[in-house]
Design a protein around this motif. Structure first.
Motif, short mmCIF file in Angstrom:
data_model
loop_
_atom_site.label_atom_id
_atom_site.label_comp_id
_atom_site.label_asym_id
_atom_site.label_seq_id
_atom_site.Cartn_x
_atom_site.Cartn_y
_atom_site.Cartn_z
N ASP A 1 0.82 -1.21 0.00
CA ASP A 1 0.00 0.00 0.00
C ASP A 1 0.85 1.26 0.00
OD1 ASP A 1 -2.24 -1.59 0.06
OD2 ASP A 1 -2.45 -1.50 2.25
N LYS A 2 2.01 1.18 0.65
CA LYS A 2 2.86 2.36 0.79
C LYS A 2 3.81 2.57 -0.39
CE LYS A 2 2.90 1.87 5.84
NZ LYS A 2 3.75 1.61 7.04
N THR A 3 4.01 1.54 -1.20
CA THR A 3 5.02 1.64 -2.27
C THR A 3 4.41 1.60 -3.66
OG1 THR A 3 5.34 -0.77 -2.21
CG2 THR A 3 6.79 0.57 -0.82
N LYS A 4 3.20 2.08 -3.80
CA LYS A 4 2.57 2.11 -5.11
C LYS A 4 3.29 3.10 -6.02
CE LYS A 4 -2.08 0.79 -3.60
NZ LYS A 4 -3.51 1.20 -3.53
N HIS A 5 3.33 2.77 -7.29
CA HIS A 5 3.94 3.69 -8.26
C HIS A 5 3.10 3.67 -9.53
CE1 HIS A 5 5.51 0.31 -10.63
NE2 HIS A 5 5.93 -0.23 -9.48
#
Length: 873
Positions: free
Chosen positions: A323-327
């Motif tokens: 969830d925190k490392t979406k790109h």
């Protein structure tokens, strides 16, 4: 109330168990990985291709017979370069003086000294599979380390060790390729370690369990891990994408459970086509096919197991980080491909038919070979370089071992003389023509007087020895007729005399004893090599290439000649004979593999699409790609090892057809909701990320194998997989869409889907809906529901159940345990042509079922909920 709770589906239950017991599965996989990392060293690997020939082939029978009847001593060819003849002769003397060398062949002929290079044929005193022979060869190389030397030998597992080193390099390259592709195609950085850990676990376990199969081929040992990655990484990607889709509306745990419950049947079905293609290899007579099929099917099974039981726990672990490392998405939309397909739908299919007809004709002329002599690889190992240097200087030797029934030296000598009269024969080595002492051949018959002169013993002693031999041989007629004319083969009388001396019946002077011991040792080696209990062996050196029609015709001629001398058929073994047997095997295996792979995939597709037309069209596309793949070597006049076709065609049919399934399945779904033009555009946009991920990995993995391995078999498999996958990708992207547009009527007309009888279920009050339903819920809907409805329901129940709940108490346990107060039940709404309001959609939000019962009028959801449902749709 507990006894009336609706049970969730088996898949949901299984998924819940796996997710909630993830620590248990972590422990199991950790133990299995540690054990398999150790057990991978227990795997026994067979390096010989002829060892996998069918038991009925002549080469296989010959190899087995040689192992039973004869001893094959360790041999090596050693070439020293940049030396004069005097130095070469001195080197020969040094090698010959070694106690571990039983024979050295070297002379001043062009066969052993040419262009300032010397070639030594060395035979050691140890069997070829004895470690001492390798030690002796290493000592000889060390002794001649001051010279430029090249060594060629069949002893040891040097080739296997080199291949293993090369495949380690390939594995690293493929790992880099996989990571790069995943970075480009991923949507979050944290999903990459999830995918890599999932595959890594399955690869270690698959490799470490190979010892359970006994012995596997060097081909399977080398390429299984790389092909496992390329063939099965899809499974992890599908599950990961499904999880991300569910996680858009559900928390991590719930999304993991629902995604797994949906992914298990979806991924299992996807794997069936790959397994179906591999099963075709199990019908091959040539043993490497079944060997490789078992290894790959086992690897795919462990990949599925890893995805279904290990990966869900990893998603729970890495879910917050995902969830925190979406790109941003790096894969572009390819609407132009869909537009191109629609514009050319009447042009491309006929052109494709003409193209594959040409490819079929050309591929049937593919220059298959059955040995390595005419094959080249992009890289060469030290053994290949040494072999090429020796062959360039002294030419290539081609010999065959012939085993004949042991009926007498005279018959053997006449047979050898007849063979040597043929121009195709260079020379023959056998007991009947091998020189022993003072010009005598090993099998020459000599009298007692000749023997006494040869061995420098008293004539009276020689007569007594001959008499003892006749008695031992129960040849009393010779004693009656007198011993003066009694002649015994030299090798037999020498062996008999040595036994008598060893047993103390005969005493010789020291010099005579030493000469006898030397003769006995040399003759023992010759006899062990060339004479067994029931058969004699001879080595026939041919003036022919290893393979070709002329060579194969002469092998048949040898059998015809042998029939005039032996009542029982002879048995041959050698490179030429092996390749002749492989050619015969290929003729049968080629047909079987093609038809079985097509049939296996056809069965899977029939039950997938419930249509006759769709499987035929998809198989036609992939089979066309296979024909194009193997038309290329014909056009380029490039020889290809026959086994590459058998293995690659099975893999290509089983694996590449998944790309076609993705496109066709999506198109058939969308064409009912929108125009064909829009459907094909949306289909290509949807399918492109999946195809580019899987296809790129498989193609580049094959390319790495083909570019960085020196073994022609492994190199050829890699090159063909890479080329075939690229062709398949092009066809499914730029030809299949047009075929679907043009042939969708045929697909629909040939459908055999069974209609489900209509059964309307009607209830009023507090109702639990569980399954795929269609009907009216304050508005028409089509979708899947898992939840409780308060209100009226009149639905067409396609699957699942509908039951009226007792309204006792006010508490109702939510479907998913960790969602205390709210359960979202999304009913994906599709347009229904018969509905009064085809635009209606509904998302049912059942709020706080354990609270007051005054929320009856909220069953159909709020307008905001409807809008959210439309967005999800």
């Amino acid at each position: 109330m507990d006894e009336n709770k609706e049970k969730t589906s088996f898949m949901v239950k299984a998924a819940t168990f796996i997710v909630d017991r993830r620590n248990l599965f972590f422990l199991i996989f950790a133990i299995a990985a540690i054990f398999c990392a150790i057990s991978s060293g227990w795997v026994s690997v067979e390096d010989s291709l002829p060892a996998y020939l069918p038991e009925t082939t002549e080469t296989k029978r010959g190899l087995d017979l040689m192992e039973e009847e004869f001893i094959t001593y360790g041999t090596a060819k050693l070439m020293a370069t940049n030396i004069d003849y005097e130095t070469a002769n001195a080197i020969a003397a040094r090698i010959r003086s070694r106690p571990d060398v039983s024979m050295l062949v070297f002379d001043d002929s062009d066969s052993h000294y040419n262009n300032f290079s010397a070639l030594y044929d060395i035979t050691f005193r140890y069997a070829s599979d004895d470690e001492k022979a390798l030690v002796s060869l290493a000592e000889v190389e060390d002794m001649l380390s001051d010279y430029d030397i090249f060594v060629s030998t069949d002893m040891g597992n040097q080739t296997a060790d080199i291949i293993k080193q090369e495949m380690n390099v390939v594995s690293v390259i493929v790992a880099i390729i996989v990571v790069s592709v995943l970075i480009i195609t991923s949507q979050t950085w944290a999903e990459i370690p999830v995918l890599l850990l999932t595959f890594g676990a399955s690869a270690i376990i698959a490799s470490g369990t190979n010892f359970l199969l006994g012995t596997i081929s060097f081909v399977s040992d080398s390429v299984t891990v790389v092909l496992q990655l390329a063939l099965s990484i899809d499974y992890a990607v599908i599950f990961c994408n499904r999880y991300k889709e569910e996680h858009e509306k559900l928390p991590v745990r719930e999304a993991d459970i629902i995604a797994l419950s949906k992914a298990i049947p979806e991924i299992s079905a996807s794997s069936l086509t790959t397994v179906g293609g591999l099963i075709a290899m199990m019908f091959m007579q040539y043993g490497i096919g079944p060997d490789m099929a078992v290894c790959l099917i086992k690897a795919i099974a462990f990949s599925l197991l890893s995805v279904f039981t290990f990966m869900p726990g990893l998603l729970m672990l890495f879910g917050p980080w995902m969830d925190k490392t979406k790109h941003r998405n790096f894969i572009p939309k390819i609407s132009f491909v869909g537009k191109y397909a629609y514009f050319t739908r009447f042009i491309v299919p006929p052109a494709f038919v003409a193209l594959i007809i040409g490819a079929f004709v050309i591929s049937n002329k593919c220059p298959y070979v059955y040995g390595y002599s005419t094959l080249t690889t992009p890289v060469k190992n030290d053994i290949q370089i040494a072999q090429e240097m020796i062959e360039e200087t002294f030419g290539k030797e081609n010999f065959a071992a012939i085993m004949v029934p042991k009926v007498g030296y005279d018959v053997e000598a006449r047979f050898m003389k007849e063979l040597e009269s043929n121009p195709e024969v260079d020379r023959i080595v056998g007991l009947a023509n091998t020189e022993a002492l003072d010009g005598y051949l090993l099998t020459d018959k000599i009298t007692a007087r000749q023997f006494s002169e040869l061995m420098d013993v008293d004539y009276e002693l020689a007569e007594l020895l001959y008499t003892a031999y006749a008695i031992n041989d129960e040849n009393y007629a010779k004693l009656i007729n007198g011993s003066s004319s009694y002649a015994i083969p030299l090798i037999d009388i020498i062996m008999f005399l040595h036994d008598e001396v060893e047993e103390g019946y005969v005493t010789l002077e020291a010099d005579a004893k030493s000469e006898l011991d030397d003769a006995y040792e040399e003759m023992t080696i010759a006899k062990n090599m060339l004479q067994g209990e029931n058969y004699s062996r001879m080595l026939v050196y041919l003036n022919l290439p290893e393979e070709g029609e002329e060579t194969f015709a002469f092998i048949d001629k040898i059998h015809e000649i042998a029939k005039r001398f032996y009542s029982d058929d002879i048995v041959m073994a050698g490179e030429s004979n092996s390749q002749y047997d492989l050619q015969k095997t290929f003729a049968r295996d080629n047909k079987v593999v093609n038809w079985v792979s097509i049939f296996a995939v056809l069965v899977v597709l029939l039950f997938t699409f419930m249509s006759v037309g769709m499987p035929i069209l998809l198989i036609l596309v992939i089979q066309g790609a296979i024909w194009m793949n193997f038309a290329y070597p014909t056009i380029e006049h490039q020889n290809i090892f026959f086994m590459c076709y058998l293995i690659v065609s099975s893999i290509q049919m089983g694996a590449n057809i998944d790309y076609a399934i993705v496109i066709s399945g999506r198109f058939m779904e969308l064409k009912e909701k929108m125009s064909k033009r829009d459907a094909i555009i949306e289909t290509m946009n949807f399918a492109f990320p999946t195809i580019v991920t899987s296809g790129t990995m498989l193609a580049l993995a094959g390319l790495a194998i083909g570019m960085f391995t020196s073994d022609p078999t492994i190199c050829g498999i890699g090159q063909c997989i890479a080329r075939g996958t690229f062709i398949s990708i092009i066809l499914v992207m730029f030809v299949l869409p047009q075929i679907l547009l043009l042939g969708e009527r045929i697909i629909d007309a040939s459908s055999f889907k069974v209609s489900v009888p209509i059964r309307i279920n009607t209830e009023t009050g507090l109702i639990r809906l569980d399954g795929v339903v269609q009907g009216n819920l304050n508005g028409h809907f089509v979708g899947e529901m898992h939840g409780i409805l308060r209100g009226n329901a009149s639905v067409l129940l396609a699957t699942g159940t509908m039951k009226k709940e007792e309204e006792e108490g006010s508490e109702e346990e939510p479907l998913l345990e960790e969602k205390d107060n709210v359960v979202d039940v999304a009913a994906t709404v599709e347009k229904d042509e018969e509905a009064e309001d085809p635009g209606d959609t509904a998302e049912v939000k059942i709020e706080d079922m354990g609270a007051e019962e005054d929320n009856d009028d909220n069953a159909s959801g709020s307008p905001e909920d409807k809008e959210a449902g439309q967005e999800n749709e």
